[in-house]
Design a protein around this motif. Structure first.
Motif, PDB file in Angstrom:
ATOM      1  N   ASN A   1      -4.641  12.951  -0.921  1.00  0.00           N
ATOM      2  CA  ASN A   1      -4.922  11.518  -1.016  1.00  0.00           C
ATOM      3  C   ASN A   1      -3.860  10.695  -0.285  1.00  0.00           C
ATOM      4  O   ASN A   1      -4.181   9.706   0.394  1.00  0.00           O
TER       5      ASN A   1
ATOM      6  N   ASP B   1      -4.646   8.246   2.811  1.00  0.00           N
ATOM      7  CA  ASP B   1      -4.546   6.797   2.580  1.00  0.00           C
ATOM      8  C   ASP B   1      -3.359   6.134   3.270  1.00  0.00           C
ATOM      9  O   ASP B   1      -3.414   4.944   3.587  1.00  0.00           O
TER      10      ASP B   1
ATOM     11  N   LYS C   1       0.832  -1.212   0.000  1.00  0.00           N
ATOM     12  CA  LYS C   1       0.000   0.000   0.000  1.00  0.00           C
ATOM     13  C   LYS C   1       0.864   1.258   0.000  1.00  0.00           C
ATOM     14  O   LYS C   1       0.533   2.250  -0.672  1.00  0.00           O
TER      15      LYS C   1
END
Length: 214
Positions: free
Chosen positions: A108, A112, A87
């Motif tokens: 973002n 995230d 990720k």
């Protein structure tokens, strides 16, 4: 954003001292080596090949990581454990090479990927793309008020960056100052040149005494 004539003169007043300082300091070389390290390891082709040991090396080399006494503990518990390496790599690809505006990519990534502060994010962007993105840390937050360059909201000096829009404001403001360097003998300066200029002032003036430039 525009600088006043007085602000331009204030910048100019430190150029000679900065040039003399460059002759005996390796600061610019250190910055450019730092940039080369991150540009190589975080190139679009190399991100997918990052393994855990590579990621540890990357994070430990961030200047922003020096705030942590035990970097391995932070990497394990605040980066790898909550995110996972896959990720993180995907987030870095989108941050660095996504097609959205930088303000969106910044937001973002912060949303995230847990554990990366704004100083670390701006450092990654800055050293991978030194012509496009600025470094926002204690140096400009200290030097700009000293130079009386008040083209950014006061909250950006009191608190950490919170949004990509705020980071874009910092880029726009520091670009104005970077461009002023080109009017004072610097050939095609990038944000590394500007950060070294800030570094010179930061390490020349004794800010511990609360110096205010008249």
């Amino acid at each position: 954003m525009e600088l006043t004539q007085q602000q331009k003169e204030k910048i100019k007043s430190y150029i000679k001292g900065y040039n003399n300082w460059l002759e005996k300091e390796d600061n610019v070389k250190e910055h450019r080596n730092h940039s080369e390290f991150f540009r190589n390891r975080l190139s679009e082709n190399n991100i997918d090949n990052i393994r855990e040991e590579n990621f540890r090396e990357l994070y430990k080399n961030l200047w922003a990581s020096n705030m942590w006494g035990n970097k391995d503990w932070y990497i394990d518990n605040k980066l790898l454990e909550p995110n996972g390496l896959a990720k993180i790599k995907e987030g870095l690809k989108k941050l660095l090479y996504g097609e959205e505006e930088i303000s969106t990519r910044f937001d973002n990534f912060r949303r995230d990927i847990k554990g990366f502060g704004p100083s670390a994010i701006s450092e990654i962007l800055h050293f991978v793309f030194p012509s496009k993105y600025c470094l926002w840390n204690d140096k400009p937050k200290t030097v700009l008020p000293f130079l009386r360059i008040d083209i950014l909201p006061e909250k950006l000096f009191k608190y950490n960056l919170q949004t990509g829009a705020e980071y874009q404001q910092c880029i726009n403001a520091l670009k104005v100052i970077k461009d002023e360097l080109s009017n004072n003998g610097f050939e095609n300066p990038n944000f590394i040149d500007l950060d070294c200029f800030f570094w010179y002032i930061f390490n020349t003036i004794d800010f511990s005494e609360g110096v205010i430039e008249e």
